[in-house]
Design an enzyme around this catalytic site. Structure first.
Site, mmCIF file in Angstrom:
data_model
loop_
_atom_site.group_PDB
_atom_site.id
_atom_site.type_symbol
_atom_site.label_atom_id
_atom_site.label_comp_id
_atom_site.label_asym_id
_atom_site.label_seq_id
_atom_site.Cartn_x
_atom_site.Cartn_y
_atom_site.Cartn_z
ATOM 1 N N TYR A 112 -4.993 -56.739 -0.508
ATOM 2 C CA TYR A 112 -3.979 -55.900 -1.163
ATOM 3 C C TYR A 112 -4.249 -55.805 -2.667
ATOM 4 O O TYR A 112 -4.168 -54.729 -3.255
ATOM 5 C CB TYR A 112 -2.586 -56.483 -0.924
ATOM 6 C CG TYR A 112 -1.475 -55.549 -1.328
ATOM 7 C CD1 TYR A 112 -0.851 -54.721 -0.395
ATOM 8 C CD2 TYR A 112 -1.036 -55.476 -2.649
ATOM 9 C CE1 TYR A 112 0.161 -53.851 -0.763
ATOM 10 C CE2 TYR A 112 -0.019 -54.605 -3.029
ATOM 11 C CZ TYR A 112 0.579 -53.795 -2.077
ATOM 12 O OH TYR A 112 1.578 -52.931 -2.444
ATOM 13 N N PHE B 30 -6.660 -25.200 -11.633
ATOM 14 C CA PHE B 30 -6.636 -25.124 -10.175
ATOM 15 C C PHE B 30 -5.182 -25.052 -9.699
ATOM 16 O O PHE B 30 -4.274 -25.457 -10.402
ATOM 17 C CB PHE B 30 -7.351 -26.343 -9.566
ATOM 18 C CG PHE B 30 -7.436 -26.254 -8.072
ATOM 19 C CD1 PHE B 30 -8.186 -25.255 -7.472
ATOM 20 C CD2 PHE B 30 -6.735 -27.136 -7.262
ATOM 21 C CE1 PHE B 30 -8.230 -25.140 -6.091
ATOM 22 C CE2 PHE B 30 -6.781 -27.025 -5.879
ATOM 23 C CZ PHE B 30 -7.523 -26.031 -5.287
ATOM 24 N N ASP C 32 -10.541 -32.201 -15.411
ATOM 25 C CA ASP C 32 -10.341 -32.111 -13.963
ATOM 26 C C ASP C 32 -11.755 -32.081 -13.381
ATOM 27 O O ASP C 32 -12.461 -31.091 -13.471
ATOM 28 C CB ASP C 32 -9.538 -30.838 -13.652
ATOM 29 C CG ASP C 32 -9.333 -30.639 -12.149
ATOM 30 O OD1 ASP C 32 -9.940 -31.378 -11.359
ATOM 31 O OD2 ASP C 32 -8.580 -29.712 -11.778
ATOM 32 N N ALA D 91 -13.408 -32.650 -10.342
ATOM 33 C CA ALA D 91 -13.789 -32.604 -8.919
ATOM 34 C C ALA D 91 -15.280 -32.325 -8.702
ATOM 35 O O ALA D 91 -15.920 -32.943 -7.870
ATOM 36 C CB ALA D 91 -12.944 -31.553 -8.205
ATOM 37 N N LYS E 277 -14.788 -33.948 -3.315
ATOM 38 C CA LYS E 277 -15.871 -33.012 -3.641
ATOM 39 C C LYS E 277 -17.109 -33.817 -4.040
ATOM 40 O O LYS E 277 -17.846 -34.264 -3.172
ATOM 41 C CB LYS E 277 -15.444 -32.061 -4.759
ATOM 42 C CG LYS E 277 -14.448 -30.981 -4.304
ATOM 43 C CD LYS E 277 -13.035 -31.443 -4.366
ATOM 44 C CE LYS E 277 -12.032 -30.316 -4.209
ATOM 45 N NZ LYS E 277 -10.665 -30.844 -4.075
ATOM 46 N N HIS F 195 0.165 -19.963 -0.315
ATOM 47 C CA HIS F 195 -1.001 -19.551 0.471
ATOM 48 C C HIS F 195 -1.274 -20.451 1.671
ATOM 49 O O HIS F 195 -1.863 -20.028 2.642
ATOM 50 C CB HIS F 195 -2.243 -19.469 -0.426
ATOM 51 C CG HIS F 195 -2.583 -20.750 -1.106
ATOM 52 N ND1 HIS F 195 -1.832 -21.247 -2.140
ATOM 53 C CD2 HIS F 195 -3.560 -21.644 -0.883
ATOM 54 C CE1 HIS F 195 -2.352 -22.400 -2.538
ATOM 55 N NE2 HIS F 195 -3.400 -22.667 -1.785
HETATM 56 N N1 F0G Z 1 -8.905 -29.800 -9.039
HETATM 57 C C1 F0G Z 1 -9.798 -28.944 -8.549
HETATM 58 C C2 F0G Z 1 -10.728 -28.239 -9.482
HETATM 59 C C3 F0G Z 1 -9.855 -28.702 -7.169
HETATM 60 O O1 F0G Z 1 -10.752 -27.833 -6.712
HETATM 61 C C4 F0G Z 1 -8.970 -29.400 -6.320
HETATM 62 C C5 F0G Z 1 -8.996 -29.183 -4.894
HETATM 63 C C6 F0G Z 1 -8.065 -30.301 -6.876
HETATM 64 C C7 F0G Z 1 -8.063 -30.476 -8.243
HETATM 65 C C8 F0G Z 1 -7.088 -31.065 -6.039
HETATM 66 O O2 F0G Z 1 -7.724 -32.067 -5.330
HETATM 67 O O3 F0G Z 1 -7.460 -31.459 -2.918
HETATM 68 O O4 F0G Z 1 -8.078 -33.768 -3.624
HETATM 69 O O5 F0G Z 1 -5.809 -32.931 -3.995
HETATM 70 N N2 F0G Z 1 -9.594 -28.230 -4.360
HETATM 71 C C9 F0G Z 1 -9.744 -27.977 -2.948
HETATM 72 C C10 F0G Z 1 -10.503 -26.700 -2.767
HETATM 73 C C11 F0G Z 1 -8.503 -28.079 -2.155
HETATM 74 O O6 F0G Z 1 -10.570 -26.227 -1.628
HETATM 75 O O7 F0G Z 1 -11.044 -26.173 -3.728
HETATM 76 P P1 F0G Z 1 -7.238 -32.569 -3.895
#
Ligand code: F0G
Length: 458
Positions: free
Chosen positions: A72, A124, A215, A217, A258, A450
């Site tokens: 934990y 996003f 951000d 990803a 990602k 969406h």
């Molecule tokens: N920031 C970006 C640039 C993203 O593309 C996403 C998610 C998120 C934040 C949120 O992250 O899904 O882990 O909660 N993008 C996905 C997509 C859903 O299909 O582009 P998450």
């Protein structure tokens, strides 16, 4: 003969996928209210809905899973993640979260207050959602070049410094707690942000007392583009580029689904201990204790391994060359796609594809529907549906671009699948003039519609 480029991995495990008939797809899509999020995955032949959480883990990632520590508190998996984040991004402190939007929720619980203004480059939708949910506002400062789909610009994800400076000038009385830089910029086409832009945005934001939050990803894909396109970086390793990118940030939110090539996971990285401590309170409430925050130990292990793999040049080259391979086929046939090709996806310019369909009829979603009916390919709309309604006026927001995203999962499909996708898109393009009307909304949610919207064909 010159040897062609080929994937720098081979397969050790496979998953069966099935084709379907046009009649089946007509029925399934009608039952799904013309919203592809409502389709069963077994009704999809090639799934390009997202590159998020859909990647194939490597043998080493699976091996790492066996070494996960499920304690934990204070698990070795947590300490491994702490060391990995320090090594790659330079942040001393981090909080694990179950995915990217959870990282946003925790961090914004500290940073965003009602009435705040948060500039960035095409935030996003979950990022925007978490800001607007707190009755704060986003301002898109993406460079204008990003909105011309055929114009070549190496870094279409960049922020326009003048627009950003104006946000500070025009809002002397509002709080502007941070600037959010999304790398790569998903919403405007998976387009990268240059190192120079990161450096300059950071200096500008800091001059005005605002934090810089990345951000992150698709940070590794962004680093690849910097190496390939920006002067002075050709001989730097991806890891060195990543380290410099994050040296300009005060914090990062990460969707590990990602570029960490795991199916679930996220985290927040912090340069400032005090901010980390404030965010910890929310992490414990929303996600879990600070040393696991919604992730199991094995998942943290796989995530660390994934971060190291995605920052290898060979991996990135294989990945991005596959996206380019598909793009080249579409361009040769004249299909209007966003150029240059982004890192994780092809974006089709739906307004140019279907100029005859009025914007009120959800042009990009109409193309999503046609692609599924044609070939069982599931794409996603990045247009009016995603842009949602204005939170104050409740009017539809019509974005400058109506795009259909073909997101390519990491290490999942072969180039034969790319050939199939290209043929399907080209077939729809060849009969584009036969499609004269789009869709109408029957039911929608008040925010992030969406995902659950129900539509009808006109
Ligand atoms: N920031 C970006 C640039 C993203 O593309 C996403 C998610 C998120 C934040 C949120 O992250 O899904 O882990 O909660 N993008 C996905 C997509 C859903 O299909 O582009 P998450």
């Amino acid at each position: 003969m010159e040897l062609p480029f080929a994937e720098l991995y081979k397969m050790k495990m496979v998953e069966t996928i099935r084709r379907s008939t046009r009649e089946e797809r007509e029925r399934w899509l009608k039952d799904a209210d013309y919203n592809v999020f409502n389709l069963r995955s077994s009704y999809v032949y090639i799934d390009l809905l997202t590159d998020s959480g859909t990647g194939a883990m490597s043998d080493r990632q699976w091996a790492e899973m066996m070494l996960g520590d499920e304690s934990y508190a204070g698990a070795s998996s947590y300490l491994k993640m702490k060391a990995t984040i320090k090594d790659l991004f330079g942040f001393n402190d981090f909080l694990p979260t179950h995915q990217g939007r959870a990282a946003e929720n925790v961090l914004f619980s500290v940073l965003v207050k009602q009435g705040d203004i948060i500039p960035g480059n095409s935030h996003f939708d979950t990022t925007k959602g978490h800001i607007e949910f707190r009755h704060a506002h986003t301002v898109d400062c993406t460079i204008d070049e990003a909105f011309d789909t055929t114009l070549y610009h190496p870094f279409k994800g960049n922020l326009d410094l003048e627009k950003l400076e104006n946000v500070f000038k025009e809002h002397p009385n509002e709080r502007i707690p941070m600037v959010i830089v999304t790398i790569t910029n998903n919403t405007s086409g998976g387009q990268p942000v240059s190192m120079q832009n990161l450096r300059e945005v950071s200096a500008l934001a800091h001059r005005h007392g605002a934090l810089v939050v990345i951000d992150s990803a698709r940070f590794a894909e962004n680093a690849y583009f910097i190496k390939m396109r920006e002067e002075g970086y050709a001989n730097k390793s991806i890891k060195e580029i990543v380290q410099e990118m994050f040296s300009y940030a005060d914090a990062m939110t990460m969707s590990s689904k990602k570029d960490a090539i795991v199916n679930m996971g996220g985290f927040i990285g912090f340069a400032d201990r005090a901010l980390y401590e404030k965010a910890s309170v929310y992490n414990i409430m929303f996600e879990g204790f600070v040393t696991y925050g919604g992730m199991s130990g094995r998942d943290m292990n796989a995530l660390c391994q994934g971060l190291y793999e995605s920052t290898e040049f060979d991996y990135l080259q294989t990945r991005i060359k596959q996206v380019e391979y598909l793009a080249d086929k579409l361009l040769t046939h004249g299909v209007p796609i966003l150029q240059p090709t982004g890192g994780h996806a092809i974006f089709i310019d739906a307004k140019k594809f279907f100029p005859q369909i009025p914007k009120e009829e959800y042009v990009a979603q109409t193309l999503v529907v046609e692609l599924y009916l044609e070939a069982g390919i599931r794409a996603v709309e990045v247009g009016t549906l995603l842009a949602d309604r204005d939170p104050d006026t409740r009017e539809n927001r019509y974005p400058r671009l109506e795009l259909v995203r073909l997101a390519i999962p990491r290490r999942v499909y072969t180039n034969s699948h790319m050939d199939y996708i290209a043929a399907a898109v080209c077939n729809v393009y060849d009969r584009r003039n036969e499609i004269v009307s789009g869709l109408v909304i029957r039911k929608e949610a008040p925010i992030m519609r969406h995902f659950t919207v129900e539509l009808e064909r006109l």
